[in-house]
Design an enzyme around this catalytic site. Sequence first.
Site, PDB file in Angstrom:
ATOM      1  N   ASP A  17       0.805  -1.124  -0.117  1.00  0.00           N
ATOM      2  CA  ASP A  17      -0.061  -0.267   0.204  1.00  0.00           C
ATOM      3  C   ASP A  17       0.687   1.310  -0.036  1.00  0.00           C
ATOM      4  O   ASP A  17       0.430   2.287   0.681  1.00  0.00           O
ATOM      5  CB  ASP A  17      -1.035  -0.182   1.318  1.00  0.00           C
ATOM      6  CG  ASP A  17      -2.019  -1.317   1.248  1.00  0.00           C
ATOM      7  OD1 ASP A  17      -2.270  -1.634   0.082  1.00  0.00           O
ATOM      8  OD2 ASP A  17      -2.033  -1.891   2.279  1.00  0.00           O
TER       9      ASP A  17
ATOM     10  N   GLY B  43      -4.627  -4.285  -3.456  1.00  0.00           N
ATOM     11  CA  GLY B  43      -5.541  -3.524  -3.802  1.00  0.00           C
ATOM     12  C   GLY B  43      -5.022  -1.980  -4.115  1.00  0.00           C
ATOM     13  O   GLY B  43      -4.172  -1.609  -3.237  1.00  0.00           O
ATOM     14  N   HIS B  44      -5.039  -1.502  -5.377  1.00  0.00           N
ATOM     15  CA  HIS B  44      -4.273  -0.406  -5.913  1.00  0.00           C
ATOM     16  C   HIS B  44      -5.497   0.696  -6.124  1.00  0.00           C
ATOM     17  O   HIS B  44      -6.204   0.498  -7.074  1.00  0.00           O
ATOM     18  CB  HIS B  44      -3.525  -0.605  -7.108  1.00  0.00           C
ATOM     19  CG  HIS B  44      -2.660  -1.834  -7.108  1.00  0.00           C
ATOM     20  ND1 HIS B  44      -1.624  -1.927  -5.981  1.00  0.00           N
ATOM     21  CD2 HIS B  44      -2.540  -2.857  -7.578  1.00  0.00           C
ATOM     22  CE1 HIS B  44      -1.248  -3.195  -6.323  1.00  0.00           C
ATOM     23  NE2 HIS B  44      -1.626  -3.707  -7.002  1.00  0.00           N
TER      24      HIS B  44
ATOM     25  N   LYS C 129       1.740   1.961  -5.054  1.00  0.00           N
ATOM     26  CA  LYS C 129       2.405   1.522  -6.422  1.00  0.00           C
ATOM     27  C   LYS C 129       1.424   1.549  -7.824  1.00  0.00           C
ATOM     28  O   LYS C 129       1.817   1.985  -8.761  1.00  0.00           O
ATOM     29  CB  LYS C 129       2.662  -0.217  -6.365  1.00  0.00           C
ATOM     30  CG  LYS C 129       3.397  -0.649  -5.125  1.00  0.00           C
ATOM     31  CD  LYS C 129       3.662  -1.927  -4.934  1.00  0.00           C
ATOM     32  CE  LYS C 129       2.481  -2.636  -4.382  1.00  0.00           C
ATOM     33  NZ  LYS C 129       2.170  -2.420  -2.919  1.00  0.00           N
TER      34      LYS C 129
ATOM     35  N   GLN D  21       1.589  -6.444  -3.335  1.00  0.00           N
ATOM     36  CA  GLN D  21       2.280  -6.752  -2.309  1.00  0.00           C
ATOM     37  C   GLN D  21       3.741  -5.809  -2.059  1.00  0.00           C
ATOM     38  O   GLN D  21       3.668  -4.911  -2.542  1.00  0.00           O
ATOM     39  CB  GLN D  21       2.566  -8.147  -1.652  1.00  0.00           C
ATOM     40  CG  GLN D  21       1.138  -8.911  -1.417  1.00  0.00           C
ATOM     41  CD  GLN D  21       0.416  -9.308  -2.697  1.00  0.00           C
ATOM     42  OE1 GLN D  21       0.983  -9.688  -3.718  1.00  0.00           O
ATOM     43  NE2 GLN D  21      -0.905  -8.816  -2.806  1.00  0.00           N
TER      44      GLN D  21
HETATM   45  P1  GDP Z   1      -0.598   0.237  -3.796  1.00  0.00           P
HETATM   46  O1  GDP Z   1      -1.250  -1.073  -3.153  1.00  0.00           O
HETATM   47  O2  GDP Z   1       0.763   0.225  -3.272  1.00  0.00           O
HETATM   48  O3  GDP Z   1      -0.907   0.272  -4.812  1.00  0.00           O
HETATM   49  O4  GDP Z   1      -1.518   1.375  -2.611  1.00  0.00           O
HETATM   50  P2  GDP Z   1      -2.929   1.548  -2.185  1.00  0.00           P
HETATM   51  O5  GDP Z   1      -3.708   2.125  -3.469  1.00  0.00           O
HETATM   52  O6  GDP Z   1      -3.412   0.266  -1.566  1.00  0.00           O
HETATM   53  O7  GDP Z   1      -2.691   2.745  -1.201  1.00  0.00           O
HETATM   54  C1  GDP Z   1      -2.083   3.939  -1.399  1.00  0.00           C
HETATM   55  C2  GDP Z   1      -2.895   5.105  -1.312  1.00  0.00           C
HETATM   56  O8  GDP Z   1      -2.526   6.191  -1.101  1.00  0.00           O
HETATM   57  C3  GDP Z   1      -4.227   5.411  -2.328  1.00  0.00           C
HETATM   58  O9  GDP Z   1      -5.164   5.606  -1.736  1.00  0.00           O
HETATM   59  C4  GDP Z   1      -3.654   6.253  -3.178  1.00  0.00           C
HETATM   60  O10 GDP Z   1      -4.588   7.123  -3.922  1.00  0.00           O
HETATM   61  C5  GDP Z   1      -2.934   7.164  -2.088  1.00  0.00           C
HETATM   62  N1  GDP Z   1      -1.814   7.796  -2.670  1.00  0.00           N
HETATM   63  C6  GDP Z   1      -0.869   7.549  -3.395  1.00  0.00           C
HETATM   64  N2  GDP Z   1       0.128   8.372  -3.359  1.00  0.00           N
HETATM   65  C7  GDP Z   1      -0.132   9.535  -2.755  1.00  0.00           C
HETATM   66  C8  GDP Z   1       0.483  10.659  -2.159  1.00  0.00           C
HETATM   67  O11 GDP Z   1       1.481  11.223  -2.565  1.00  0.00           O
HETATM   68  N3  GDP Z   1      -0.222  11.401  -1.200  1.00  0.00           N
HETATM   69  C9  GDP Z   1      -1.531  11.150  -0.843  1.00  0.00           C
HETATM   70  N4  GDP Z   1      -2.125  11.734   0.139  1.00  0.00           N
HETATM   71  N5  GDP Z   1      -2.111   9.871  -1.052  1.00  0.00           N
HETATM   72  C10 GDP Z   1      -1.314   9.011  -1.967  1.00  0.00           C
HETATM   73  P1  IMO Z   2      -1.079  -4.275  -2.081  1.00  0.00           P
HETATM   74  O1  IMO Z   2      -0.524  -4.937  -3.476  1.00  0.00           O
HETATM   75  C1  IMO Z   2      -0.902  -4.774   2.233  1.00  0.00           C
HETATM   76  C2  IMO Z   2      -1.108  -9.025   3.522  1.00  0.00           C
HETATM   77  C3  IMO Z   2      -2.401  -9.460   4.609  1.00  0.00           C
HETATM   78  C4  IMO Z   2      -1.768 -10.335   5.371  1.00  0.00           C
HETATM   79  C5  IMO Z   2      -0.585 -11.076   4.547  1.00  0.00           C
HETATM   80  C6  IMO Z   2      -0.905 -12.358   3.796  1.00  0.00           C
HETATM   81  O2  IMO Z   2      -2.391  -3.452  -2.105  1.00  0.00           O
HETATM   82  O3  IMO Z   2       0.247  -3.637  -1.500  1.00  0.00           O
HETATM   83  P2  IMO Z   2      -2.678 -13.029   1.992  1.00  0.00           P
HETATM   84  O4  IMO Z   2      -4.042 -12.877   1.951  1.00  0.00           O
HETATM   85  O5  IMO Z   2      -1.688 -12.415   0.900  1.00  0.00           O
HETATM   86  O6  IMO Z   2      -2.298 -14.339   2.093  1.00  0.00           O
HETATM   87  O7  IMO Z   2      -2.076 -12.337   3.404  1.00  0.00           O
HETATM   88  O8  IMO Z   2      -0.344 -10.086   3.609  1.00  0.00           O
HETATM   89  N1  IMO Z   2      -1.336  -8.433   2.240  1.00  0.00           N
HETATM   90  C7  IMO Z   2      -1.165  -7.155   2.044  1.00  0.00           C
HETATM   91  N2  IMO Z   2      -0.899  -5.837   2.957  1.00  0.00           N
HETATM   92  N3  IMO Z   2      -0.975  -4.692   0.737  1.00  0.00           N
HETATM   93  C8  IMO Z   2      -1.182  -5.622   0.047  1.00  0.00           C
HETATM   94  O9  IMO Z   2      -1.340  -5.639  -1.424  1.00  0.00           O
HETATM   95  C9  IMO Z   2      -1.387  -7.153   0.775  1.00  0.00           C
HETATM   96  N4  IMO Z   2      -1.456  -8.276   0.309  1.00  0.00           N
HETATM   97  C10 IMO Z   2      -1.654  -9.019   1.261  1.00  0.00           C
HETATM   98  O10 IMO Z   2      -2.763  -8.264   5.128  1.00  0.00           O
HETATM   99  O11 IMO Z   2      -0.946  -9.785   6.258  1.00  0.00           O
HETATM  100 MG    MG Z   3      -2.886  -1.649  -1.894  1.00  0.00          MG
END
Ligand code: GDP
Ligand code: IMO
Ligand code: MG
Length: 429
Positions: A13, A40-41, A16, A223
Amino acid sequence: MPAVVIVGAQWGDEGKGKATDLIADRIDYVVKFNGGNNAGHTVVIGDEKYALHLLPSGILTPGVVPVISNGVVIDPEVLMEELDALSARGIDVSKLVISSHAHIITQYHRTLDKVTERFLGKRQIGTTGRGIGPTYADKINRVGIRVQDLFDESILRQKVEAALVQKNNLLTKVYNRAAIKTEAVVAELLGFAERLRPYVADTALELHQALEANKVVLFEGGQATMLDVDHGTYPFVTSSNATAGGASTGSGVGPSQLKSIIGIVKAYTTRVGSGPFPTELFDESGEFLRKTGFEFGTTTGRPRRCGWYDAPIARYSARINGLTDFVLTKLDVLTGLKEIPVCVAYDVDGVRHEEVPVSQSDFHHAKPIYENFPGWSEDISKCRTFEELPKNAQDYILAVEKLSGSRISAIGVGPARDAIIVRHDMLAI
Ligand code: GDP
Ligand code: IMO
Ligand code: MG
């Protein structure tokens, strides 16, 4: 043109999806190479917000060919739902290519994920419950179901039957659950076969040909490094290789092709699920980061655990992945803090460790040793150059860069697509 890899440098998270989106108009292919719908992106484009799980974020850019390669585990129902939802919002998904070698998540994998977690009790991993671990376990145990099996009914039936012999014993005799019927699983999977068929291809060959033709291929990791099954905080990890090496084994593109390796790192740290997290905050600072950064899971909605930036983890990620660049995201979230602590080393039972301890038991005891940096109060969300940032923000970035093992080439200052400062061209090699 060589291939580019984006990986998470912490526990996921990091942003990416947004980093992929940043370079998406310069790429021809985007490949998801590991994980499944545990990811989840979130990508924000204008007023529209997209949450992607199984599909790579690059699918949002017109003209880019999205690929789901062999290292991914696919829940066909989730895939269809995600494709339908994007199509309904006007996104062209017709170019998607799926590897015939990718493994399939079935109902028994989802069930086993949930019951195993329940039986682990206090020692549970806190998985996303999507069946990821049991599906990878079957792959390694050589009893998995692959995409290509959906097109050969008799083979599919034999494989499901073989897989269920052991699983039904486990479900009924150990977990006290009802047995799962072969025919129910086969019928469900066959129901997806015809919709999947047009997308299925030899993705390794297609990517090889694309690279030969000078196309730009981006590998988008799910991840992150600290959740990698080999290099993360085992057993509190996911079940795939989320590090840069996974891009190669998970796609069939040789390592010599991977040239730019970009690590995404938040200006602080978050983690979902159980496991060690030295800089975790349990006070109002943690609550501040969670609220200001909106740190709630894109996939499960769980509140994310929050803590300060951990430089030894960034250095570890730089080494394990061979990072050429970092993208530092969510710097804006730190605005308003008087002081910003950064973990520079650990204290493990009275001994100072400069690097991540090799023993998990030590890492569980690691206490962060902080250096404090002065904060800033100016709104930085409109800044588009490094020089426009307040002096203290610039100093914070330079200090973090020095501690983290690779250059910081871009800085996120807000969720929007253009809320980013680019310092170096990450695709220039
Ligand atoms: P990922 O799994 O690595 O793709 O990240 P997620 O989407 O799960 O979580 C990142 C969150 O941060 C998302 O809600 C993005 O919209 C938000 N985000 C990304 N870059 C920035 C930033 O520079 N500032 C802020 N405030 N939010 C950001
Ligand atoms: P993105 O791509 C954050 C964590 C779960 C748990 C562990 C194992 O959005 O960064 P799983 O269901 O994969 O067997 O769970 O990994 N986990 C993540 N945490 N972001 C993710 O994906 C994750 N995918 C799995 O919370 O601790
Ligand atoms: Mg994510």
